[in-house]
Design a protein around this motif. Structure first.
Motif, mmCIF file in Angstrom:
data_model
loop_
_atom_site.group_PDB
_atom_site.id
_atom_site.type_symbol
_atom_site.label_atom_id
_atom_site.label_comp_id
_atom_site.label_asym_id
_atom_site.label_seq_id
_atom_site.Cartn_x
_atom_site.Cartn_y
_atom_site.Cartn_z
ATOM 1 N N LYS A 171 0.838 -1.198 0.000
ATOM 2 C CA LYS A 171 0.000 0.000 0.000
ATOM 3 C C LYS A 171 0.869 1.241 0.000
ATOM 4 O O LYS A 171 1.838 1.333 0.761
ATOM 5 C CB LYS A 171 -0.928 -0.011 1.210
ATOM 6 N N GLY A 172 0.519 2.216 -0.842
ATOM 7 C CA GLY A 172 1.262 3.462 -0.900
ATOM 8 C C GLY A 172 0.548 4.586 -0.183
ATOM 9 O O GLY A 172 -0.488 4.400 0.457
ATOM 10 N N ASP A 181 -9.234 11.429 -4.649
ATOM 11 C CA ASP A 181 -8.289 10.893 -3.676
ATOM 12 C C ASP A 181 -8.283 9.371 -3.763
ATOM 13 O O ASP A 181 -9.340 8.730 -3.717
ATOM 14 C CB ASP A 181 -8.680 11.311 -2.260
ATOM 15 N N VAL A 182 -7.092 8.797 -3.893
ATOM 16 C CA VAL A 182 -6.965 7.347 -4.059
ATOM 17 C C VAL A 182 -5.843 6.807 -3.182
ATOM 18 O O VAL A 182 -4.951 7.548 -2.757
ATOM 19 C CB VAL A 182 -6.673 6.973 -5.528
ATOM 20 N N ILE A 183 -5.909 5.498 -2.941
ATOM 21 C CA ILE A 183 -4.837 4.769 -2.267
ATOM 22 C C ILE A 183 -4.224 3.818 -3.284
ATOM 23 O O ILE A 183 -4.917 2.957 -3.831
ATOM 24 C CB ILE A 183 -5.364 3.959 -1.071
ATOM 25 N N PRO A 184 -2.924 3.939 -3.582
ATOM 26 C CA PRO A 184 -2.290 3.017 -4.530
ATOM 27 C C PRO A 184 -1.897 1.698 -3.862
ATOM 28 O O PRO A 184 -1.468 1.688 -2.708
ATOM 29 C CB PRO A 184 -1.044 3.791 -4.991
ATOM 30 N N THR A 193 5.272 -4.713 -13.121
ATOM 31 C CA THR A 193 4.781 -4.023 -11.931
ATOM 32 C C THR A 193 3.394 -3.489 -12.211
ATOM 33 O O THR A 193 3.169 -2.766 -13.185
ATOM 34 C CB THR A 193 5.712 -2.857 -11.554
ATOM 35 N N THR A 194 2.449 -3.866 -11.359
ATOM 36 C CA THR A 194 1.076 -3.399 -11.510
ATOM 37 C C THR A 194 0.695 -2.552 -10.309
ATOM 38 O O THR A 194 1.058 -2.862 -9.176
ATOM 39 C CB THR A 194 0.105 -4.590 -11.623
ATOM 40 N N THR A 195 -0.025 -1.478 -10.571
ATOM 41 C CA THR A 195 -0.486 -0.595 -9.499
ATOM 42 C C THR A 195 -1.967 -0.326 -9.683
ATOM 43 O O THR A 195 -2.414 0.013 -10.778
ATOM 44 C CB THR A 195 0.286 0.735 -9.495
ATOM 45 N N ARG A 208 -8.082 3.547 -11.278
ATOM 46 C CA ARG A 208 -7.072 3.364 -12.332
ATOM 47 C C ARG A 208 -6.226 2.141 -12.008
ATOM 48 O O ARG A 208 -5.992 1.828 -10.837
ATOM 49 C CB ARG A 208 -6.185 4.600 -12.458
ATOM 50 N N ALA A 209 -5.769 1.456 -13.057
ATOM 51 C CA ALA A 209 -4.828 0.352 -12.906
ATOM 52 C C ALA A 209 -3.749 0.505 -13.972
ATOM 53 O O ALA A 209 -4.047 0.807 -15.124
ATOM 54 C CB ALA A 209 -5.530 -0.995 -13.054
#
Length: 257
Positions: A171-172, A181-184, A193-195, A208-209
């Motif tokens: 988690k970022g 507002d999002v949590i990556p 690498t997937t986010t 978003r992905a």
């Protein structure tokens, strides 16, 4: 004629979303207070429960060819309705797409026809259609293949089938995507690498992905969950029945428009 399959058309788009959505969903509190896996679980549930969604895909890299979309923007639902556009990679042209159940309208540009039909057949097809829509049903192979990108249930099935991935997620820090507002949540698998960016407040929608690796990068943006697909369809005057292309597709003379 080359066939653009549903798998090719979605390609990385579905995998990007599915790669991080791996475990059964759990009902917990505010997104920002959850673990990376719990955030992933909640985002998966919202995506699987969605009756409709708006998708924007961008792909780039040396591994893309003209049978894959470099960009795609679609609003689609579980009832096989869809409105949007695609731009194929490697100068493969672009098209507008509308689908209502089994009925399909497709407006490709000249570059698309030239990429799909050999020799002068592509130019002949472009001359017949002009600035109009090609109209038919999913019983036609070309229209069925292109309309396959409108299958939200298939995308949800792919996401569901990918569940169970045990890759480690991280988690970022809270950030913003297009003002939300999002949590990556980030993971790495098979050299890529997937986010996943999940809404930090309210419903934990996947916003978003992204997937980055050798050969291609992709970004999939999702919005307008559960909003209806626009119902407008082209008029008869703005449409050409797909049967008028039969001679061209068989290598014969063009039909009269």
């Amino acid at each position: 004629m080359r066939r653009i399959s549903r798998k090719q058309a979605w390609g990385t788009a579905a995998c990007t979303a599915a790669a991080l959505l791996a475990a059964p969903a759990v009902a917990l509190a505010d997104t920002e207070d959850l673990s990376a896996r719990e955030i992933s679980d909640k985002a998966e549930k919202e995506l699987l429960d969605a009756k409709s969604v708006h998708l924007e895909l961008e792909q780039k890299g040396k591994d893309l060819d003209d049978e894959e979309p470099a960009t795609m923007e679609l609003t689609l639902d579980q009832d096989d309705n869809c409105v949007g556009s695609l731009t194929m990679a490697d100068d493969g042209g672009s098209l507008e797409l509308i689908k209502r159940g089994e009925r399909v309208w497709m407006k490709p540009d000249a570059a698309f026809w030239k990429a799909q039909l050999p020799g002068g057949q592509g130019e002949a097809a472009a001359d017949i259609i002009g600035d109009r829509y090609l109209y038919g049903t999913t019983s036609d192979a070309l229209l069925k293949d292109m309309a396959g990108v409108c299958d939200l249930k298939e995308i949800q099935k792919e996401v569901r089938d990918e569940s169970g991935d045990e890759s480690t997620l991280k988690k970022g820090e809270r950030t913003k995507v297009d003002g939300t507002d999002v949590i990556p949540v980030t993971g790495r698998d098979d050299g890529k690498t997937t986010t996943m960016y999940v809404a930090a407040e309210g419903t934990p929608y996947l916003v978003r992905a992204t997937e980055k690796g050798e050969g291609s990068d992709s970004t999939l943006t999702l919005s307008e969950y559960d909003k209806p697909v626009p119902k407008d369809t082209p008029s008869d005057e703005d449409s050409v029945n797909v049967s008028q292309l039969q001679g061209v597709r068989d290598g014969g003379p063009a039909a009269d428009s």
